[in-house]
Structure formats: structure tokens, C-alpha cells
Scaffold this motif. Structure first.
Motif, PDB file in Angstrom:
ATOM      1  N   SER A 194     -23.732 -36.536  16.426  1.00  0.00           N
ATOM      2  CA  SER A 194     -22.923 -35.330  16.415  1.00  0.00           C
ATOM      3  C   SER A 194     -22.987 -34.668  17.787  1.00  0.00           C
ATOM      4  N   VAL A 195     -21.816 -34.424  18.387  1.00  0.00           N
ATOM      5  CA  VAL A 195     -21.765 -33.777  19.694  1.00  0.00           C
ATOM      6  C   VAL A 195     -20.747 -32.652  19.646  1.00  0.00           C
ATOM      7  N   PRO A 196     -20.924 -31.628  20.479  1.00  0.00           N
ATOM      8  CA  PRO A 196     -19.926 -30.557  20.525  1.00  0.00           C
ATOM      9  C   PRO A 196     -18.719 -30.990  21.344  1.00  0.00           C
ATOM     10  N   GLU A 197     -17.598 -30.396  21.059  1.00  0.00           N
ATOM     11  CA  GLU A 197     -16.376 -30.683  21.811  1.00  0.00           C
ATOM     12  C   GLU A 197     -16.608 -30.441  23.301  1.00  0.00           C
ATOM     13  N   GLY A 198     -16.139 -31.382  24.115  1.00  0.00           N
ATOM     14  CA  GLY A 198     -16.291 -31.280  25.559  1.00  0.00           C
ATOM     15  C   GLY A 198     -17.532 -31.958  26.106  1.00  0.00           C
ATOM     16  N   ALA A 199     -18.440 -32.333  25.238  1.00  0.00           N
ATOM     17  CA  ALA A 199     -19.681 -32.976  25.683  1.00  0.00           C
ATOM     18  C   ALA A 199     -19.461 -34.479  25.898  1.00  0.00           C
ATOM     19  N   ILE A 200     -20.496 -35.125  26.440  1.00  0.00           N
ATOM     20  CA  ILE A 200     -20.480 -36.584  26.598  1.00  0.00           C
ATOM     21  C   ILE A 200     -21.156 -37.215  25.388  1.00  0.00           C
ATOM     22  N   ALA A 201     -20.460 -38.153  24.784  1.00  0.00           N
ATOM     23  CA  ALA A 201     -21.052 -38.923  23.679  1.00  0.00           C
ATOM     24  C   ALA A 201     -21.502 -40.267  24.229  1.00  0.00           C
ATOM     25  N   ILE A 206     -18.277 -41.528  26.204  1.00  0.00           N
ATOM     26  CA  ILE A 206     -17.013 -40.812  25.995  1.00  0.00           C
ATOM     27  C   ILE A 206     -17.180 -39.433  26.600  1.00  0.00           C
ATOM     28  N   ARG A 207     -16.445 -39.202  27.678  1.00  0.00           N
ATOM     29  CA  ARG A 207     -16.524 -37.899  28.351  1.00  0.00           C
ATOM     30  C   ARG A 207     -15.535 -36.928  27.719  1.00  0.00           C
ATOM     31  N   ASP A 208     -15.854 -35.612  27.846  1.00  0.00           N
ATOM     32  CA  ASP A 208     -14.967 -34.578  27.317  1.00  0.00           C
ATOM     33  C   ASP A 208     -14.559 -34.921  25.879  1.00  0.00           C
ATOM     34  N   SER A 209     -15.553 -35.133  25.035  1.00  0.00           N
ATOM     35  CA  SER A 209     -15.295 -35.560  23.658  1.00  0.00           C
ATOM     36  C   SER A 209     -14.373 -34.578  22.939  1.00  0.00           C
ATOM     37  N   GLN A 210     -13.478 -35.128  22.151  1.00  0.00           N
ATOM     38  CA  GLN A 210     -12.519 -34.347  21.385  1.00  0.00           C
ATOM     39  C   GLN A 210     -12.725 -34.602  19.887  1.00  0.00           C
ATOM     40  N   PRO A 211     -12.361 -33.645  19.056  1.00  0.00           N
ATOM     41  CA  PRO A 211     -12.478 -33.882  17.604  1.00  0.00           C
ATOM     42  C   PRO A 211     -11.767 -35.153  17.160  1.00  0.00           C
ATOM     43  N   SER A 212     -10.697 -35.518  17.872  1.00  0.00           N
ATOM     44  CA  SER A 212      -9.959 -36.735  17.508  1.00  0.00           C
ATOM     45  C   SER A 212     -10.753 -38.015  17.824  1.00  0.00           C
ATOM     46  N   ASP A 213     -11.861 -37.878  18.548  1.00  0.00           N
ATOM     47  CA  ASP A 213     -12.723 -39.032  18.805  1.00  0.00           C
ATOM     48  C   ASP A 213     -13.658 -39.312  17.633  1.00  0.00           C
ATOM     49  N   SER A 214     -13.693 -38.426  16.680  1.00  0.00           N
ATOM     50  CA  SER A 214     -14.562 -38.605  15.516  1.00  0.00           C
ATOM     51  C   SER A 214     -14.132 -39.855  14.751  1.00  0.00           C
ATOM     52  N   GLY A 245     -21.915 -50.382  13.392  1.00  0.00           N
ATOM     53  CA  GLY A 245     -21.160 -49.213  13.810  1.00  0.00           C
ATOM     54  C   GLY A 245     -21.979 -47.944  13.873  1.00  0.00           C
ATOM     55  N   THR A 246     -21.547 -47.048  14.763  1.00  0.00           N
ATOM     56  CA  THR A 246     -22.150 -45.719  14.888  1.00  0.00           C
ATOM     57  C   THR A 246     -21.089 -44.692  14.547  1.00  0.00           C
ATOM     58  N   LEU A 247     -21.396 -43.831  13.593  1.00  0.00           N
ATOM     59  CA  LEU A 247     -20.476 -42.762  13.211  1.00  0.00           C
ATOM     60  C   LEU A 247     -20.631 -41.597  14.176  1.00  0.00           C
ATOM     61  N   LEU A 248     -19.555 -41.270  14.858  1.00  0.00           N
ATOM     62  CA  LEU A 248     -19.531 -40.159  15.803  1.00  0.00           C
ATOM     63  C   LEU A 248     -18.745 -38.998  15.205  1.00  0.00           C
ATOM     64  N   THR A 249     -19.336 -37.822  15.259  1.00  0.00           N
ATOM     65  CA  THR A 249     -18.636 -36.612  14.844  1.00  0.00           C
ATOM     66  C   THR A 249     -18.612 -35.655  16.022  1.00  0.00           C
ATOM     67  N   VAL A 250     -17.421 -35.210  16.403  1.00  0.00           N
ATOM     68  CA  VAL A 250     -17.260 -34.245  17.484  1.00  0.00           C
ATOM     69  C   VAL A 250     -16.896 -32.907  16.853  1.00  0.00           C
ATOM     70  N   ASN A 251     -17.749 -31.932  17.052  1.00  0.00           N
ATOM     71  CA  ASN A 251     -17.573 -30.626  16.414  1.00  0.00           C
ATOM     72  C   ASN A 251     -16.796 -29.667  17.308  1.00  0.00           C
ATOM     73  N   PRO A 252     -15.733 -29.056  16.776  1.00  0.00           N
ATOM     74  CA  PRO A 252     -14.931 -28.118  17.589  1.00  0.00           C
ATOM     75  C   PRO A 252     -15.747 -26.887  17.981  1.00  0.00           C
TER      76      PRO A 252
END
Lengths: 114, 114
Positions: free
Chosen positions: A12-19, A76-84, A107-114
Motif C-alpha cells: 500500500s502506497v500513497p498517491e504520488g509515491a514510488i511503488a 512505479i513513480r508518481d503512483s496513481q490510484p489507477s495503478d492499483s 503476483g503482488t497486490l498493489l493499492t495506491v491510496n488517494p
């Protein structure tokens, strides 16, 4: 048994962060490496391929390969919710019949939080 | 250009029955791959067909079988269905037989065994 290992997450990463997504593989002779993205309920789609050591950049995505360490990663730079999504690491072997199929990690489940 | 198409989208069977899944690759692709994606197990390689021949198969029992037709479409048959066969079955095609890892996936057929 050729294996591809990934942390299942969720990451789980915040929006705009690097995943940062990581993958290790057991077949030292592997030559081709891929990252697929799979949205929930959808089929996998290829987002990156890498064949030689080092970094490969494509927009916000960077794939990194270290064959000596048998390690491949996806940033993934500048992560967006659509990258979830679930990100699948795939490896193509280089020996006999295994050369003609991809072995996928779980697989790794990625969640990008707005 | 049409992508990989699979049918049926959903299929419900009971234990002991047979299931038949169908796949049409992208026009011009000669290789067809079948993968099983069961919950928690990731994508497991089932079968690879190219030019009408079975080229490789994964670690699945013989009751999983298939064929490829002269128009390169393919069929996966699962006999004597068991509960653990419940999964999403993904078909993928490849533009260059055996030489790339870029697979183009269909949307899958979800098989439920009751």
C-alpha cells in the motif's frame, strides 16, 4: 522446478509515491523477464520487458534486472490510484522445453491510496 | 484488430463431468498457451500449442488435454472434473512461436465445479 517468487503483499502506497515491486527467480539460465499487470477480474497485460542487466525506463515505469543476484524489480513513480492492481513477474527459461513458456510469480497486490 | 477471444465466459459443472473451453488467437499468431489461475496459486502453465502440435505441457494430470485446429484456434478439455479444477482458465497467443515472452491474453473462462 523453476520458480518465480514475489511478495504477495498487499503493498500500500500513497498517491504520488514510488511503488517498488520485487521478484526473484531460480533458473540461472533465464534470459527474458516481464512484468504483467492484472486488474481485478481482468486478464494480465504486459507493461514491461527486460532482457539485459540494468535499468529500462518507460514513462513512469522502470524495470531493473540483476542476473547475478537473480533479481528483477519494477518501480512505479508518481503512483496513481489507477495503478492499483496485481503485478505479475514472469520469466522465460532458456533450457529445452522450458524456453517456450513463461513461469509466473503469484503476483503482488498493489493499492495506491488517494 | 480482434484480440484473443475465449468462450464460454463462465461455465458451471459438477464433479465427474467434462468441460470444454475454446480459444481463438489473434490473427497471424500461431502459438496458443493455456494457463490456469486458481485462487492463491497464481498462473500455472498448462499447455502450449504451435502449428497444430502440442509443444509442451505443465505439471497437470492427463485429464487435462487439448488440441489446436488448422486455423490455430484451440480447445482445452478437462475430463473427470474435480472441485479443485475450479479456476480461471486463460488462453494467450504469441506472434512468434517460442521466441518472445510477450503473451496476449484473452479474458478467460471461469470454470466452477460443484
Amino acid at each position: 522446478q523453476k520458480e518465480v517468487e514475489q511478495n504477495s503483499g498487499p503493498l500500500s502506497v500513497p498517491e504520488g509515491a514510488i511503488a517498488s515491486l520485487n521478484c526473484t527467480y531460480s533458473d540461472r539460465g533465464s534470459q527474458s523477464f516481464f512484468w504483467y499487470r492484472q486488474y481485478s477480474g481482468k486478464s494480465p497485460e504486459l507493461i514491461m520487458s527486460i532482457y539485459s542487466n540494468g535499468d529500462k525506463e518507460d514513462g513512469r515505469f522502470t524495470a531493473q534486472l540483476n542476473k547475478a543476484s537473480q533479481y528483477v524489480s519494477l518501480l512505479i513513480r508518481d503512483s496513481q490510484p489507477s495503478d492499483s492492481a496485481t503485478y505479475l513477474c514472469a520469466v522465460r527459461g532458456n533450457s529445452g522445453g522450458s524456453n517456450y513458456k513463461l513461469t509466473f510469480g503469484k503476483g503482488t497486490l498493489l493499492t495506491v491510496n488517494p | 484488430e480482434a484480440g484473443v477471444t475465449q468462450s464460454p465466459t463462465h461455465l458451471i459443472k459438477t464433479r465427474g463431468q467434462q468441460a470444454t473451453l475454446r480459444c481463438s488467437p489473434i490473427s497471424g499468431h500461431t502459438s496458443v498457451y493455456w494457463y490456469q489461475q486458481a485462487l492463491g496459486l497464481g498462473l500455472q502453465f498448462l499447455l502450449w500449442y504451435d502449428e497444430g502440435e502440442e509443444r509442451n505441457r505443465g505439471n497437470f494430470p492427463p485429464r487435462f488435454s487439448g488440441r489446436q485446429f488448422p486455423n490455430y484456434s484451440s480447445e482445452l478439455n478437462v475430463n473427470a472434473l474435480e472441485l479443485e479444477d475450479s479456476a480461471l482458465y486463460l488462453c494467450a497467443s504469441n506472434p512468434l512461436a517460442g521466441y518472445t515472452g510477450e503473451l496476449f491474453f484473452g479474458e478467460g473462462s471461469r470454470l466452477t465445479v460443484l
